[in-house]
Write an enzyme that holds these catalytic residues in place. Sequence first.
Site, mmCIF file in Angstrom:
data_model
loop_
_atom_site.group_PDB
_atom_site.id
_atom_site.type_symbol
_atom_site.label_atom_id
_atom_site.label_comp_id
_atom_site.label_asym_id
_atom_site.label_seq_id
_atom_site.Cartn_x
_atom_site.Cartn_y
_atom_site.Cartn_z
ATOM 1 C CB CYS A 2 -0.870 0.024 1.240
ATOM 2 S SG CYS A 2 -1.845 -1.447 1.467
ATOM 3 N NE ARG A 27 4.385 1.538 -1.472
ATOM 4 C CZ ARG A 27 5.079 1.801 -0.369
ATOM 5 N NH1 ARG A 27 6.081 2.656 -0.429
ATOM 6 N NH2 ARG A 27 4.783 1.247 0.760
ATOM 7 C CD1 TRP A 73 -0.511 -5.531 -4.009
ATOM 8 C CD2 TRP A 73 -0.249 -6.575 -2.053
ATOM 9 N NE1 TRP A 73 -0.067 -6.797 -4.274
ATOM 10 C CE2 TRP A 73 0.104 -7.468 -3.095
ATOM 11 C CE3 TRP A 73 -0.164 -7.023 -0.743
ATOM 12 C CZ2 TRP A 73 0.532 -8.763 -2.861
ATOM 13 C CZ3 TRP A 73 0.265 -8.317 -0.505
ATOM 14 C CH2 TRP A 73 0.611 -9.170 -1.556
ATOM 15 C CG ASN A 99 0.430 2.139 3.754
ATOM 16 O OD1 ASN A 99 -0.642 2.183 3.192
ATOM 17 N ND2 ASN A 99 1.530 2.716 3.281
ATOM 18 N N GLY A 100 -0.295 -1.307 6.567
ATOM 19 C CA GLY A 100 0.089 -2.194 7.662
ATOM 20 C C GLY A 100 -1.011 -3.191 7.958
ATOM 21 C CD GLU A 480 14.632 -20.371 -6.115
ATOM 22 O OE1 GLU A 480 14.032 -21.175 -6.844
ATOM 23 O OE2 GLU A 480 14.396 -19.150 -6.140
ATOM 24 C CE LYS A 484 14.877 -17.202 -9.093
ATOM 25 N NZ LYS A 484 13.773 -17.664 -8.302
ATOM 26 C CD GLU A 487 13.370 -17.413 -12.823
ATOM 27 O OE1 GLU A 487 12.275 -17.344 -13.386
ATOM 28 O OE2 GLU A 487 13.475 -17.566 -11.595
ATOM 29 C CG HIS A 503 24.940 -41.878 -8.625
ATOM 30 N ND1 HIS A 503 25.369 -43.176 -8.476
ATOM 31 C CD2 HIS A 503 24.776 -41.412 -7.355
ATOM 32 C CE1 HIS A 503 25.439 -43.493 -7.190
ATOM 33 N NE2 HIS A 503 25.081 -42.427 -6.499
ATOM 34 C CE LYS A 602 6.381 -12.322 -9.488
ATOM 35 N NZ LYS A 602 7.582 -13.049 -9.056
HETATM 36 C C1 AGP Z 1 10.562 -18.405 -10.208
HETATM 37 O O1 AGP Z 1 11.545 -17.465 -10.207
HETATM 38 C C2 AGP Z 1 9.579 -18.399 -11.252
HETATM 39 N N1 AGP Z 1 9.525 -17.351 -12.121
HETATM 40 C C3 AGP Z 1 8.586 -19.520 -11.323
HETATM 41 O O2 AGP Z 1 9.294 -20.722 -11.232
HETATM 42 C C4 AGP Z 1 7.492 -19.488 -10.249
HETATM 43 O O3 AGP Z 1 8.043 -19.737 -8.993
HETATM 44 C C5 AGP Z 1 6.418 -20.528 -10.621
HETATM 45 O O4 AGP Z 1 5.851 -20.187 -11.849
HETATM 46 C C6 AGP Z 1 5.351 -20.632 -9.556
HETATM 47 O O5 AGP Z 1 4.705 -19.414 -9.373
HETATM 48 P P1 AGP Z 1 3.747 -19.185 -8.145
HETATM 49 O O6 AGP Z 1 4.585 -19.206 -6.913
HETATM 50 O O7 AGP Z 1 3.140 -17.834 -8.403
HETATM 51 O O8 AGP Z 1 2.750 -20.282 -8.144
#
Ligand code: AGP
Length: 607
Positions: A2, A27, A73, A99-100, A480, A484, A487, A503, A602
């Site tokens: 927010c 934001r 938000w 906000n909060g 992870e 990162k 991607e 292996h 996203k």
């Molecule tokens: C991670 O950096 C991603 N862009 C992607 O793997 C993401 O975590 C995945 O699509 C799941 O999204 P969500 O957490 O919104 O469900």
Amino acid sequence: MCGIIGYCGPKEAPRILVEGLKRLEYRGYDSAGIGVGTDGRLTVIKKAGKIRTLAEHIPEDLTGTFGIGHTRWATHGVVNDTNAHPHTDCSGRIALAHNGIIENFESLKEVLRSEGHTFHTDTDSEVIAHLIGKYYSGDLEKAVREAVSLLRGTYGIVCVHAEEPQRIVGARNGSPLVLGIGHDEMFLASDVTAIIAHTKQVVYLEDGEMASITPSDYRTSDLKDRTVEKAVEKISWELQEIERGGYTTYMEKEIMEQPESIKRAMGGRVEPEQATAHLGGLNMTTRELINIERVNIIAAGTSFYAGMVGAYLLESMARIPSFAELASEVRYRNPVVERNSLYFAVSQSGETADTLYAMKELQRKGASVLGICNVVGSSIARASDGGVYIHSGPEIAVASTKAFTSQITVFYLFCLLLARMRDMSLETGLGFVRNLQQIPEKVSQVLQSRQHIRELSQKYCGYRNFLFLGRGVNYPVALEGALKLKEISYIHAEGYSAAEIKHGPIALIGEETPSLFIVSDDHLKEKILSNMKEVKSRNGKVIAVCPKGDHEIMDVADDTIEIPSTSELFYPFLTVVPLQLFAYYCALELGRDVDQPRNLAKSVTVE
Ligand code: AGP
């Protein structure tokens, strides 16, 4: 998150407020509103959606020289016009933006209701407007002081009264508020971005402080009504620089926010004396929690890796068989839903189709599925049988960073809750809480080493392939880290359990493939050390993320990223942050579009 702006001065308040709100758009928000005072009247206009929608609904002839504005938000209550701020009290003479999160809003609401107050929204914020209304007797500042002293939780508020023209009162606890001093005009805002176009002279309020402003004057005070003299500071940033809160990209901003977002995920959920946690949204009785015999976690991408950390924890600390599985696989393998199994669907956006459909399939088979989501009111949050919001604030960069650390925070809390109902003693629980509470500060320390990580990225970003290797609770972190890097930098990277390289993947090792090892000071350290030596003896370069001053590791690795020590199971918080930064700086170095990498979205709302 927010955003707030308040204005009093000679200019047209509606225009200044809308301009300020536009500056807060970065934001992330879902609705917006303004409250403008003129001739003893208050006009409140609020709309779900974009600020341009709000602007279209502001009558051209609306004038006024003081007012407040807000971008919301959602945290409590769905996104709609009604739940948008400002909120008013019963008289309609007071308007407030907040906000909060107010943790005791339900009990306050109950008392106010019994006194005859009527509520129109599902928000926690509306109670503040009613409390101020209850205490108002001709002095807004006094009424705000009395009201906020009853609040538990976090707030940054601005408030106006129709009969106190050109006065705005603000108060802060845990959510930022800054006062802007202009020429015959004053501002209050959650973020200097909102006011920098008008003034660079500001006073930052601290927690427990209030401000009362008029166009020509201001007073800062504490909750006991003692005047607090505050330094006027000059903002050195230029307008263009602060669009992303001073950061070059949203991803950098979101990585840097993690000490705060982790604290928010914990906020009000730890009971330190009993060494347990309470997660109100689970909708489960103690008996039901005790009866859980198995936990299954479904998710995609980064959320899946957070789920793997969660499963590891639940099994080791709460002694409950726990598994994380890719949601996309669960849906089509005709899963068996066992009695006394609990399911979690983890999703930052709450809109991921794979996770949503898998969840519905499980529910069809009688499973109870809880959500762990960031976006309030999202499809997964709505479809779940209960759940926990991670309260990360909007995550805008496609690469998920702060959501991961907030998701695992929720798993640590859930694990504490279940473990304390089972074998975990009070003493062990107290240690668990202590370790968890130290995490935000330790994450800040990791963030301070970002220049070193940047230099390493410059050294290594020319390689085309990487291995990320970890074990135990750090194995999902290795996965992870690899995700990162690929991607956002488009460098090929694979995550493996360090034990697995013999292996197969060891065939890739050579001068051209560096390995990034995650090592913590646990029972697997000696084994990882051996794996590092195996890589070194095949001419592979080794970068190690390891606890500060670990010379055994430093002697073998070509480069190290040192992190503070913590208890064995808490390392994922500290080991993931360097990997986020490493990927981020590699991508920057290679000139990639960090926030919106090619081919990615996203929220992935298709299968
Ligand atoms: C991670 O950096 C991603 N862009 C992607 O793997 C993401 O975590 C995945 O699509 C799941 O999204 P969500 O957490 O919104 O469900």
